[in-house]
Design a protein around this motif. Structure first.
Motif, PDB file in Angstrom:
ATOM      1  N   ILE A 127       5.508  15.270 -14.354  1.00  0.00           N
ATOM      2  CA  ILE A 127       6.474  14.465 -13.608  1.00  0.00           C
ATOM      3  C   ILE A 127       6.436  13.040 -14.145  1.00  0.00           C
ATOM      4  CG2 ILE A 127       7.123  13.583 -11.331  1.00  0.00           C
ATOM      5  CD1 ILE A 127       5.531  16.053 -10.191  1.00  0.00           C
ATOM      6  N   GLN A 128       7.593  12.518 -14.473  1.00  0.00           N
ATOM      7  CA  GLN A 128       7.713  11.140 -14.939  1.00  0.00           C
ATOM      8  C   GLN A 128       7.547  10.195 -13.749  1.00  0.00           C
ATOM      9  OE1 GLN A 128       8.480  10.417 -18.294  1.00  0.00           O
ATOM     10  NE2 GLN A 128       8.006   8.305 -17.776  1.00  0.00           N
ATOM     11  N   ILE A 129       6.689   9.199 -13.888  1.00  0.00           N
ATOM     12  CA  ILE A 129       6.539   8.191 -12.833  1.00  0.00           C
ATOM     13  C   ILE A 129       7.790   7.324 -12.828  1.00  0.00           C
ATOM     14  CG2 ILE A 129       5.248   6.159 -12.069  1.00  0.00           C
ATOM     15  CD1 ILE A 129       2.739   7.464 -13.299  1.00  0.00           C
ATOM     16  N   ASP A 130       8.373   7.152 -11.671  1.00  0.00           N
ATOM     17  CA  ASP A 130       9.578   6.353 -11.504  1.00  0.00           C
ATOM     18  C   ASP A 130       9.202   4.966 -10.995  1.00  0.00           C
ATOM     19  OD1 ASP A 130      12.043   5.475  -9.694  1.00  0.00           O
ATOM     20  OD2 ASP A 130      12.763   6.944 -11.155  1.00  0.00           O
ATOM     21  N   TRP A 131       9.976   3.976 -11.364  1.00  0.00           N
ATOM     22  CA  TRP A 131       9.749   2.612 -10.884  1.00  0.00           C
ATOM     23  C   TRP A 131       9.713   2.570  -9.362  1.00  0.00           C
ATOM     24  CZ3 TRP A 131       8.200  -1.847 -12.805  1.00  0.00           C
ATOM     25  CH2 TRP A 131       8.431  -3.007 -12.069  1.00  0.00           C
ATOM     26  N   ASP A 132      10.499   3.405  -8.741  1.00  0.00           N
ATOM     27  CA  ASP A 132      10.591   3.465  -7.279  1.00  0.00           C
ATOM     28  C   ASP A 132       9.307   4.002  -6.637  1.00  0.00           C
ATOM     29  OD1 ASP A 132      12.074   3.209  -4.833  1.00  0.00           O
ATOM     30  OD2 ASP A 132      12.324   5.379  -4.833  1.00  0.00           O
ATOM     31  N   ASP A 133       8.425   4.601  -7.424  1.00  0.00           N
ATOM     32  CA  ASP A 133       7.174   5.156  -6.905  1.00  0.00           C
ATOM     33  C   ASP A 133       6.110   4.090  -6.661  1.00  0.00           C
ATOM     34  OD1 ASP A 133       8.332   7.656  -7.162  1.00  0.00           O
ATOM     35  OD2 ASP A 133       7.274   8.150  -9.021  1.00  0.00           O
ATOM     36  N   LEU A 134       6.343   2.869  -7.132  1.00  0.00           N
ATOM     37  CA  LEU A 134       5.338   1.806  -7.048  1.00  0.00           C
ATOM     38  C   LEU A 134       5.337   1.117  -5.696  1.00  0.00           C
ATOM     39  CD1 LEU A 134       5.805   0.145 -10.552  1.00  0.00           C
ATOM     40  CD2 LEU A 134       4.406   2.110  -9.909  1.00  0.00           C
ATOM     41  N   ASP A 135       4.161   0.585  -5.336  1.00  0.00           N
ATOM     42  CA  ASP A 135       4.053  -0.202  -4.113  1.00  0.00           C
ATOM     43  C   ASP A 135       3.921  -1.685  -4.462  1.00  0.00           C
ATOM     44  OD1 ASP A 135       1.408  -0.608  -4.892  1.00  0.00           O
ATOM     45  OD2 ASP A 135       0.576   0.753  -3.397  1.00  0.00           O
ATOM     46  N   ALA A 136       3.692  -2.511  -3.483  1.00  0.00           N
ATOM     47  CA  ALA A 136       3.620  -3.959  -3.679  1.00  0.00           C
ATOM     48  C   ALA A 136       2.458  -4.376  -4.577  1.00  0.00           C
ATOM     49  CB  ALA A 136       3.504  -4.656  -2.330  1.00  0.00           C
ATOM     50  N   PHE A 137       1.470  -3.513  -4.770  1.00  0.00           N
ATOM     51  CA  PHE A 137       0.312  -3.825  -5.611  1.00  0.00           C
ATOM     52  C   PHE A 137       0.498  -3.368  -7.057  1.00  0.00           C
ATOM     53  CE2 PHE A 137      -1.299  -3.493  -1.259  1.00  0.00           C
ATOM     54  CZ  PHE A 137      -1.793  -4.779  -1.109  1.00  0.00           C
ATOM     55  N   GLY A 138       1.659  -2.754  -7.359  1.00  0.00           N
ATOM     56  CA  GLY A 138       1.976  -2.376  -8.730  1.00  0.00           C
ATOM     57  C   GLY A 138       1.457  -1.019  -9.164  1.00  0.00           C
ATOM     58  N   HIS A 139       0.893  -0.257  -8.246  1.00  0.00           N
ATOM     59  CA  HIS A 139       0.478   1.097  -8.608  1.00  0.00           C
ATOM     60  C   HIS A 139       1.278   2.110  -7.804  1.00  0.00           C
ATOM     61  CE1 HIS A 139      -1.975   1.368  -4.957  1.00  0.00           C
ATOM     62  NE2 HIS A 139      -2.575   0.245  -5.308  1.00  0.00           N
ATOM     63  N   VAL A 140       1.179   3.366  -8.200  1.00  0.00           N
ATOM     64  CA  VAL A 140       1.940   4.427  -7.538  1.00  0.00           C
ATOM     65  C   VAL A 140       1.466   4.554  -6.090  1.00  0.00           C
ATOM     66  CG1 VAL A 140       2.445   6.901  -7.534  1.00  0.00           C
ATOM     67  CG2 VAL A 140       2.394   5.635  -9.693  1.00  0.00           C
ATOM     68  N   ASN A 141       2.411   4.546  -5.184  1.00  0.00           N
ATOM     69  CA  ASN A 141       2.143   4.636  -3.751  1.00  0.00           C
ATOM     70  C   ASN A 141       1.620   6.032  -3.392  1.00  0.00           C
ATOM     71  OD1 ASN A 141       3.233   5.374  -0.879  1.00  0.00           O
ATOM     72  ND2 ASN A 141       3.158   3.143  -0.936  1.00  0.00           N
ATOM     73  N   ASN A 142       0.794   6.081  -2.365  1.00  0.00           N
ATOM     74  CA  ASN A 142       0.217   7.361  -1.941  1.00  0.00           C
ATOM     75  C   ASN A 142       1.290   8.386  -1.553  1.00  0.00           C
ATOM     76  OD1 ASN A 142       0.598   5.593   0.370  1.00  0.00           O
ATOM     77  ND2 ASN A 142      -0.432   7.144   1.574  1.00  0.00           N
ATOM     78  N   LEU A 143       2.393   7.947  -0.986  1.00  0.00           N
ATOM     79  CA  LEU A 143       3.443   8.892  -0.610  1.00  0.00           C
ATOM     80  C   LEU A 143       4.122   9.499  -1.834  1.00  0.00           C
ATOM     81  CD1 LEU A 143       5.030   7.108   2.463  1.00  0.00           C
ATOM     82  CD2 LEU A 143       3.489   9.065   2.433  1.00  0.00           C
ATOM     83  N   ALA A 144       4.214   8.717  -2.922  1.00  0.00           N
ATOM     84  CA  ALA A 144       4.774   9.260  -4.160  1.00  0.00           C
ATOM     85  C   ALA A 144       3.874  10.368  -4.695  1.00  0.00           C
ATOM     86  CB  ALA A 144       4.948   8.146  -5.194  1.00  0.00           C
ATOM     87  N   ILE A 145       2.575  10.185  -4.602  1.00  0.00           N
ATOM     88  CA  ILE A 145       1.648  11.218  -5.056  1.00  0.00           C
ATOM     89  C   ILE A 145       1.826  12.487  -4.222  1.00  0.00           C
ATOM     90  CG2 ILE A 145      -0.797  11.836  -5.282  1.00  0.00           C
ATOM     91  CD1 ILE A 145      -1.250   8.846  -6.061  1.00  0.00           C
ATOM     92  N   LEU A 146       2.034  12.331  -2.928  1.00  0.00           N
ATOM     93  CA  LEU A 146       2.293  13.509  -2.087  1.00  0.00           C
ATOM     94  C   LEU A 146       3.611  14.184  -2.471  1.00  0.00           C
ATOM     95  CD1 LEU A 146       1.021  12.313   1.391  1.00  0.00           C
ATOM     96  CD2 LEU A 146      -0.042  13.988  -0.132  1.00  0.00           C
ATOM     97  N   ARG A 147       4.602  13.408  -2.934  1.00  0.00           N
ATOM     98  CA  ARG A 147       5.849  14.013  -3.424  1.00  0.00           C
ATOM     99  C   ARG A 147       5.592  14.805  -4.704  1.00  0.00           C
ATOM    100  NH1 ARG A 147       8.174   9.045  -2.382  1.00  0.00           N
ATOM    101  NH2 ARG A 147       8.479   8.683  -4.601  1.00  0.00           N
ATOM    102  N   TYR A 148       4.710  14.292  -5.575  1.00  0.00           N
ATOM    103  CA  TYR A 148       4.355  15.035  -6.792  1.00  0.00           C
ATOM    104  C   TYR A 148       3.719  16.374  -6.411  1.00  0.00           C
ATOM    105  CZ  TYR A 148       4.551  10.306  -8.941  1.00  0.00           C
ATOM    106  OH  TYR A 148       4.906   9.051  -9.359  1.00  0.00           O
ATOM    107  N   VAL A 149       2.841  16.327  -5.418  1.00  0.00           N
ATOM    108  CA  VAL A 149       2.190  17.556  -4.947  1.00  0.00           C
ATOM    109  C   VAL A 149       3.239  18.501  -4.362  1.00  0.00           C
ATOM    110  CG1 VAL A 149       0.571  18.476  -3.223  1.00  0.00           C
ATOM    111  CG2 VAL A 149      -0.063  16.472  -4.592  1.00  0.00           C
ATOM    112  N   GLN A 150       4.178  17.963  -3.608  1.00  0.00           N
ATOM    113  CA  GLN A 150       5.243  18.789  -3.033  1.00  0.00           C
ATOM    114  C   GLN A 150       6.052  19.468  -4.136  1.00  0.00           C
ATOM    115  OE1 GLN A 150       8.084  17.755   0.385  1.00  0.00           O
ATOM    116  NE2 GLN A 150       9.231  17.191  -1.441  1.00  0.00           N
ATOM    117  N   THR A 151       6.382  18.731  -5.183  1.00  0.00           N
ATOM    118  CA  THR A 151       7.132  19.302  -6.304  1.00  0.00           C
ATOM    119  C   THR A 151       6.382  20.489  -6.894  1.00  0.00           C
ATOM    120  OG1 THR A 151       8.197  17.198  -6.826  1.00  0.00           O
ATOM    121  CG2 THR A 151       8.051  18.817  -8.613  1.00  0.00           C
ATOM    122  N   SER A 152       5.097  20.336  -7.073  1.00  0.00           N
ATOM    123  CA  SER A 152       4.298  21.423  -7.634  1.00  0.00           C
ATOM    124  C   SER A 152       4.168  22.586  -6.648  1.00  0.00           C
ATOM    125  CB  SER A 152       2.919  20.906  -8.049  1.00  0.00           C
ATOM    126  OG  SER A 152       2.247  21.890  -8.778  1.00  0.00           O
TER     127      SER A 152
END
Length: 130
Positions: free
Chosen positions: A7-32
């Motif tokens: 899965i390509q990391i999208d700019w929209d997946d980032l949080d205010a600290f500049g890393h991938v937000n925990n909810l985006a990771i759960l979306r990656y898990v959902q996709t799988s």
């Protein structure tokens, strides 16, 4: 059953600290998780099924941050098939192959008409255990 999803990391997946937000990771898990269900023959159409999987529990342990740009690899494996449920374990890897997170899903085989759990059919059990 095991499979890997990139899965390509999208700019929209980032949080205010500049890393991938925990909810985006759960979306990656959902996709799988959905891919596992598709491969097992559980996602046959967009109409409401009479029976099929329903998510009963999910959990995630975050081990290291993910950053944009990048590609995430989710390695998923059905590790246990019980009477009415099955367990999928996920390993979320960064571009360098480091484990960024681990997750676990419990899916229950569900009768949507009667709104109750039902036994995992033998044919499905065989596909999930392969």
């Amino acid at each position: 059953m095991r499979l890997a999803t990139e899965i390509q990391i999208d700019w929209d997946d980032l949080d205010a600290f500049g890393h991938v937000n925990n909810l985006a990771i759960l979306r990656y898990v959902q996709t799988s998780r959905i891919r596992v269900c598709e491969e097992a023959g559980l996602m046959k159409g967009s109409t409401r099924p009479d029976h099929g999987p329903i998510l009963a529990a999910t959990g995630c342990r975050y081990l290291r941050p993910l950053y944009y740009p990048g590609v995430v690899r989710v390695e998923s494996m059905v590790t246990e098939v019980k009477h009415t449920s099955f367990l999928i374990r996920h390993t979320i890897l960064d571009d360098a192959g480091h484990t960024a997170a681990t997750a676990e899903d419990v899916l229950v085989y569900f009768d949507y008409l009667h709104e109750e759990m039902m036994p995992v059919p033998d044919a499905l059990r065989a596909r999930l255990s392969a």
